[in-house]
Write a protein that holds these residues in place. Structure first.
Motif, PDB file in Angstrom:
ATOM      1  N   UNK A  87       0.833  -1.208   0.000  1.00  0.00           N
ATOM      2  CA  UNK A  87       0.000   0.000   0.000  1.00  0.00           C
ATOM      3  C   UNK A  87       0.866   1.256   0.000  1.00  0.00           C
ATOM      4  N   UNK A  88       1.948   1.238   0.765  1.00  0.00           N
ATOM      5  CA  UNK A  88       2.833   2.411   0.797  1.00  0.00           C
ATOM      6  C   UNK A  88       3.463   2.636  -0.577  1.00  0.00           C
ATOM      7  N   UNK A  89       3.874   1.576  -1.261  1.00  0.00           N
ATOM      8  CA  UNK A  89       4.482   1.714  -2.584  1.00  0.00           C
ATOM      9  C   UNK A  89       3.459   2.238  -3.597  1.00  0.00           C
ATOM     10  N   UNK A  90       2.181   1.792  -3.426  1.00  0.00           N
ATOM     11  CA  UNK A  90       1.154   2.279  -4.352  1.00  0.00           C
ATOM     12  C   UNK A  90       0.900   3.768  -4.167  1.00  0.00           C
ATOM     13  N   UNK A  91       1.002   4.261  -2.940  1.00  0.00           N
ATOM     14  CA  UNK A  91       0.753   5.683  -2.679  1.00  0.00           C
ATOM     15  C   UNK A  91       1.949   6.541  -3.053  1.00  0.00           C
ATOM     16  N   UNK A  92       3.165   6.009  -2.882  1.00  0.00           N
ATOM     17  CA  UNK A  92       4.383   6.791  -3.131  1.00  0.00           C
ATOM     18  C   UNK A  92       5.263   6.039  -4.119  1.00  0.00           C
ATOM     19  N   UNK A  93       4.874   6.018  -5.413  1.00  0.00           N
ATOM     20  CA  UNK A  93       5.671   5.254  -6.395  1.00  0.00           C
ATOM     21  C   UNK A  93       7.042   5.863  -6.646  1.00  0.00           C
ATOM     22  N   UNK A  94       7.227   7.158  -6.327  1.00  0.00           N
ATOM     23  CA  UNK A  94       8.519   7.775  -6.568  1.00  0.00           C
ATOM     24  C   UNK A  94       9.577   7.327  -5.565  1.00  0.00           C
TER      25      UNK A  94
END
Length: 636
Positions: free
Chosen positions: A471-478
């Motif tokens: 979920x964290x990677x989906x919100x902050x792909x950069x």
């Protein structure tokens, strides 16, 4: 001689009355100490279970008083007898003064065999004491010479017949009661084994009577043996040892019963606290279910406009919700019943306390009351055990049922909201971690930008961490995704965790490593069975920058592996990831073994020169978080 000993130990009526009064005083002392014992038992109910109580029983001053009384009686008897001999000797000195003048003109010791008194010794050898008396009468021997001859005769018999020597010394003193003869008589009585008379005669001597060094040693031994003799006889007369042993046994049994009762009460109190916590958790779950029900009802309007086919599905969900509410209501009803049962247990506890306050009256009733009390304790203990087992089964079954239903409801809701399969299996409740710990774990990952997560002991917690990272990677792909490695030592659990991750589509967010247990040696040479993970950790350390933040989750190996089974986790991390910001989260902190491991970790961190802070989390099974910061960061 033995008749004289018995007469010296017979108490006059006045002394018998004094002994009777002492026995009455001793009985009153026993009664007062029994009251003190009862007060101590009542005070035990207010002490914690770990408190220790010491009850001082009766000392032996009564026995010592009896021993002193017996010794004084022997002294008085010896003093009376010696005084009578001195009076007879003084009276004889007046009546026989003419005889002494006549004897001065007659042959002296020569008629008795000279200074060695050979004729006296020969007469005793042939006819005993009677022959010696006949010889004295024939020779018209005065008392002083008779005493001297008897002393020489006693000295010749001293080694062969100590009793005969003591009897002859007694006759010599009766004929001439002088202090040196009384001292010699006491020493011969000691050699003959008549210690009580020997000590009494020594006590009758004047203070200025001289003693040689060997005589002083004999006198000291005599005093010690006489004290032990009178003390032993007083113990027999007072029956002190048996009564003191019985009272100590009774006090020990009473303290043991009181300790057992306190332990039962403490167990009930702990069980009550657990039930209250579970009841509060069920209520919060019920309120959350009501809130989610309201959200479902609001969602229904939107679903009616979008798709008419969802109406049937909505009705089915509403029916499931109604069934769930009924089950929650049933669980609350069971909790109320459990609360009522707990009130009954508390009432029984009050009855036990009242029963304890009446113990003093029961003890003074009769011996049959003790049997009734023991039977009552046994029956109440059996009833308490039955109630406890019943409560354990009811609470366990109801909590498991409610957990399954709530878990199923959350899974269905998650499926309809996201179309993903549930992370938790409602078929059987087998969470590796409690949900309050899972919530705290998600909170840590969300609030801290971890670059690496390492887990010892995989399971449901592995799924929770992988999902949070997804979920964290989906919100902050950069942002570069955090790496996640989890170690497990058992093949079945390893395959189960990998399959669960694949089922949920999380296999790219976690790497599960099969690491069988192998011996790891600490600095002090002690060996611990732990995951064979050093090769993986070494590779990770080379790939991880010095500025990285690391989260370490310690949930294995199991406690059955051995004492301090989880200790090697932190030393291995510190050895490979030195001077990095590390957070260590350990589950099951409610257990004493985990508390000891945490203290060992803090000691190792302090020895390495780093700074650490430990935070205790009050969860269902408790947890602790240790924050380790590099030296430079800690200094700032």
């Amino acid at each position: 001689m033995h008749n004289e000993i018995e007469n010296s130990q017979t108490f006059p009526p006045a002394e018998l009355l004094a002994v009777n009064q002492e026995l009455q005083q001793e009985n009153q002392l026993l009664l007062r100490q029994s009251v003190v014992l009862q007060e101590e038992l009542e005070r035990l109910q207010a002490l914690p279970p770990a408190a220790t109580v010491r009850i001082d029983l009766i000392d032996d001053h009564v026995v010592q008083a009896h021993a002193d009384n017996l010794a004084n009686a022997a002294f008085i008897a010896a003093w009376k007898r010696n005084l009578a001999a001195e009076r007879r000797y003084a009276a004889a000195n007046g009546r026989l003064s003419w005889w002494r003048r006549l004897w001065q003109h007659m042959p002296g010791a020569d008629r008795l065999g000279g200074k060695s008194f050979a004729k006296v010794i020969a007469a005793y050898a042939s006819g005993g004491a009677r022959a010696v008396d006949v010889l004295f009468d024939q020779c018209m021997t005065p008392p002083e010479l008779r005493a001297k001859a008897l002393t020489v005769l006693a000295r010749s018999l001293q080694k062969e017949d100590a009793q005969a020597a003591a009897d002859l010394a007694r006759k010599a003193y009766d004929l001439e009661p002088r202090p040196f003869r009384l001292k010699w008589l006491a020493l011969r009585q000691y050699e003959a084994g008549v210690m009580e008379q020997a000590q009494a005669n020594l006590d009758c001597l004047p203070e200025d009577v001289p003693f040689s060094e060997s005589e002083l040693r004999q006198v000291e031994k005599l005093r010690q043996q006489t004290q032990r003799f009178w003390h032993g006889k007083a113990m027999q007369l007072t029956n002190f040892s048996e009564r003191q042993a019985a009272l100590r046994k009774q006090a020990s049994e009473t303290l043991e019963k009181t300790s057992q009762l306190q332990q039962r009460v403490a167990a009930l109190e702990a069980r009550k606290t657990t039930l209250e916590q579970e009841q509060a958790w069920l209520r919060s779950e019920y309120r959350r279910a009501q809130q989610e029900n309201a959200a479902l009802q609001a969602e229904q309007g939107r679903l009616q406009e979008e798709r008419a086919a969802v109406v049937g599905e909505r009705d089915r969900l509403a029916e499931q919700l109604r069934v769930l509410q009924q089950q929650v209501a049933t669980a609350l009803g069971h909790n109320q019943a459990l609360t009522a049962q707990m009130q009954t247990l508390l009432s029984q506890q009050d009855q036990l306390q009242k029963f304890g306050s009446s113990m003093q009256e029961i003890q003074h009733a009769n011996a049959a009351a003790d049997a009734l009390m023991a039977d009552s304790f046994r029956k109440q203990s059996e009833e308490l055990l039955k109630v406890r087992r019943h409560l354990d089964n009811v609470v366990k079954n109801e909590a498991l049922n409610v957990t399954r239903q709530v878990q199923a409801f959350l899974g269905v809701q998650s499926y309809f909201a996201s179309g993903e399969l549930p992370m938790l299996n409602s078929e059987h409740h087998s969470w590796a971690i409690d949900m309050d710990l899972a919530h705290y774990l998600v909170e840590l990952i969300e609030c801290n930008a971890y670059d690496l997560v390492i887990e010892f002991g995989s399971g449901i917690s592995t799924t929770v961490v992988a999902k949070a990272l997804q979920l964290i990677q989906a919100r902050t792909p950069q942002r570069a995704p955090a790496r996640f490695f989890s170690f497990d030592h058992l093949e079945p659990y390893f395959q189960k965790t990998v399959g669960h991750l694949r089922q949920l589509g999380l296999e790219h967010h976690a790497q599960i490593c099969l690491a069988p247990l192998s011996d790891w040696q600490s600095r002090d040479g002690k060996r611990y069975p732990f995951y064979a993970c050093e090769e993986v950790l070494s590779a990770l350390a080379r790939e991880t920058p010095a500025t990285a933040r690391i989260l370490v989750i310690v949930d294995g190996p199991p406690a059955a592996t051995g004492q301090h089974a989880r200790y090697p986790a932190l030393p291995l991390i510190l050895a490979h990831f030195a001077e990095r910001a590390i957070d260590v989260l350990m589950d099951d902190y409610v257990r004493a073994d985990e508390k000891e491991v945490a203290q060992m970790w803090l000691a190792d961190i302090g020895a390495s020169g780093q700074r650490a802070q430990m935070i205790e989390k009050k969860l269902h099974k408790d947890a602790c978080l240790i924050e380790i910061r590099p030296t430079l960061i800690a200094a700032h």
